[in-house]
Design a protein around this motif. Sequence first.
Motif, PDB file in Angstrom:
ATOM      1  N   GLY A 174       0.714  -1.490   0.230  1.00  0.00           N
ATOM      2  CA  GLY A 174       0.194   0.129   0.136  1.00  0.00           C
ATOM      3  C   GLY A 174       0.658   1.323   0.005  1.00  0.00           C
TER       4      GLY A 174
ATOM      5  N   SER B 266       1.879   3.060  -2.426  1.00  0.00           N
ATOM      6  CA  SER B 266       1.624   4.623  -3.251  1.00  0.00           C
ATOM      7  C   SER B 266       0.362   4.719  -3.063  1.00  0.00           C
ATOM      8  N   THR B 267      -0.283   3.787  -2.400  1.00  0.00           N
ATOM      9  CA  THR B 267      -2.073   4.233  -1.644  1.00  0.00           C
ATOM     10  C   THR B 267      -1.621   5.623  -0.675  1.00  0.00           C
TER      11      THR B 267
ATOM     12  N   ASN C  34       0.118   8.905  -1.424  1.00  0.00           N
ATOM     13  CA  ASN C  34      -1.239   9.865  -2.533  1.00  0.00           C
ATOM     14  C   ASN C  34      -1.867  10.786  -1.556  1.00  0.00           C
ATOM     15  N   ARG C  35      -2.505   9.231   0.396  1.00  0.00           N
ATOM     16  CA  ARG C  35      -2.486  10.041   1.256  1.00  0.00           C
ATOM     17  C   ARG C  35      -1.711  11.618   1.959  1.00  0.00           C
TER      18      ARG C  35
ATOM     19  N   ARG D 151      -5.621  11.928  -5.030  1.00  0.00           N
ATOM     20  CA  ARG D 151      -6.080  10.197  -5.450  1.00  0.00           C
ATOM     21  C   ARG D 151      -5.312   9.977  -6.088  1.00  0.00           C
TER      22      ARG D 151
ATOM     23  N   GLU E 115       0.110   1.729  -9.009  1.00  0.00           N
ATOM     24  CA  GLU E 115       0.679   1.160  -8.531  1.00  0.00           C
ATOM     25  C   GLU E 115       1.691   0.127  -8.840  1.00  0.00           C
TER      26      GLU E 115
ATOM     27  N   ASN F 120       0.559  -1.115   7.705  1.00  0.00           N
ATOM     28  CA  ASN F 120      -0.549  -0.317   6.687  1.00  0.00           C
ATOM     29  C   ASN F 120      -1.452  -2.036   7.007  1.00  0.00           C
TER      30      ASN F 120
ATOM     31  N   LEU G 101      -6.006   3.502   2.778  1.00  0.00           N
ATOM     32  CA  LEU G 101      -7.079   2.962   1.927  1.00  0.00           C
ATOM     33  C   LEU G 101      -8.382   3.703   2.446  1.00  0.00           C
TER      34      LEU G 101
END
Length: 434
Positions: A13, A15-16, A19-20, A25, A30, A117, A145
Amino acid sequence: LPLVAVVGRPNVGKSTLVNRIIGRREAVVEDVPGVTRDRVSYPASWNGREFTVVDTGGWLPESRGLAAAIAEQAKLAVELADVVLFVVDATVGATDVDEAVVEILRRSKKPVVLAANKADDPRAELEATALWSLGIGEPLPVSALHGRSSGDLLDRVLETLPEPAPRERIGEAPGGPRRVALMGRPNVGKSSLLNKLAKENRAVVDSVAGTTRDPVDELIDLGGRTWRFIDTAGIRKRHRENQGADFYAILRTQSALERSEVAVVLVDASESLAEQDLRIVNNVIEAGRALVLAYNKWDLVDEERRFYLDREIERQLVGARWAPRVNISAKTGRHVEKLVPAIDTALESWGHRVPTGKLNQFFTDLVSSHPHPIRGGKQPRVLFATQASVRPPKFVLFTSGFLEPGYRRFIERRIREEFGFEGSPISVTMKIRE
Ligand code: GDP
């Protein structure tokens, strides 16, 4: 700016989470092993502190096994970063690969923040505590997420960041020598030019404090003034020809840009413009830095090449039409002395402010001579305009409705025609007042 590198196996996770952290977003794709992304670092801020986030996810050499690839990735991160954000999947727990990474991190003595995560629910959160076994401190359960605890995570990261070096802050009034970044793809002649410029007049080699990446700047006297050439070590150093070189070069370029006020982008005039040339130019514009284009190896340009070159520039560099251009030869020294006036022009534009009265007079005239086309019975107007910032110049238009992109481009063009801004990117945004 301090640099936070995000490390971890694919699919944990990263990349997610990135982004956070950067608050959006899109953008970060990925993990794809073997793919080097064009962009690897992102500006971020939290509680007023600015830093750079590097997502190592896009750099995973496929050739070797996963474990070896991740180890390489971790080494790279450690080499570059001030703080390492190590991401582990709490629902999976510590794997052999994770433990190998921990070994590398521990040996480096870099500060590490451990993110557990996918702690999306209380059960997963409990599982996260098992990651104490990694022996690098408290695992912080987060859910990239759902955005859960990412604030706590950033607090933790900030606690470990080194203090910022104040002069490097973006947009601050310039003090000391002006900061120039020499950029361009490999072999365009950056180090040749640097040598030429520094030959008689290099003053000091000076390392900048406050970072562990030890970029080395050089102070060079040109035209009776001292200039700071940013990260010349990155130019002089011959990059290792491994898979990480791309990643490393892109990152280095980005951080040099971040610390500079003006970029001199070198292109090889004897060859066709490459995709990479355009990307570098775009990076400069996106970063909001002043820009000078230097066409190097002019000694190799003949009549025919010149003909094609002019057309290439016209077609492909439309987005940088406003940049001053000098045709030089680092080899013979031809017109190298013209760089300083070009840089001066660009820097002056970069810091130029149009008085509000003058700007609004300009818009009053523009709106009456070239009104926005009528759309759906309405005709949006520019009611008031102001220049919100310099370095780079940003304009804000208060309008009575949505201005279509074509009209905004027209406005931008007219602003340049009227007020100059040669060598500086400008931006025009609108705020709609109903
Ligand atoms: P860098 O990778 O951008 O630092 O490029 P270098 O400075 O190492 O130059 C790459 C090659 O181009 C070298 O062989 C240089 O001698 C050559 N070169 C650099 N500038 C010029 C120039 O103005 N004219 C010619 N003919 N060759 C040049």
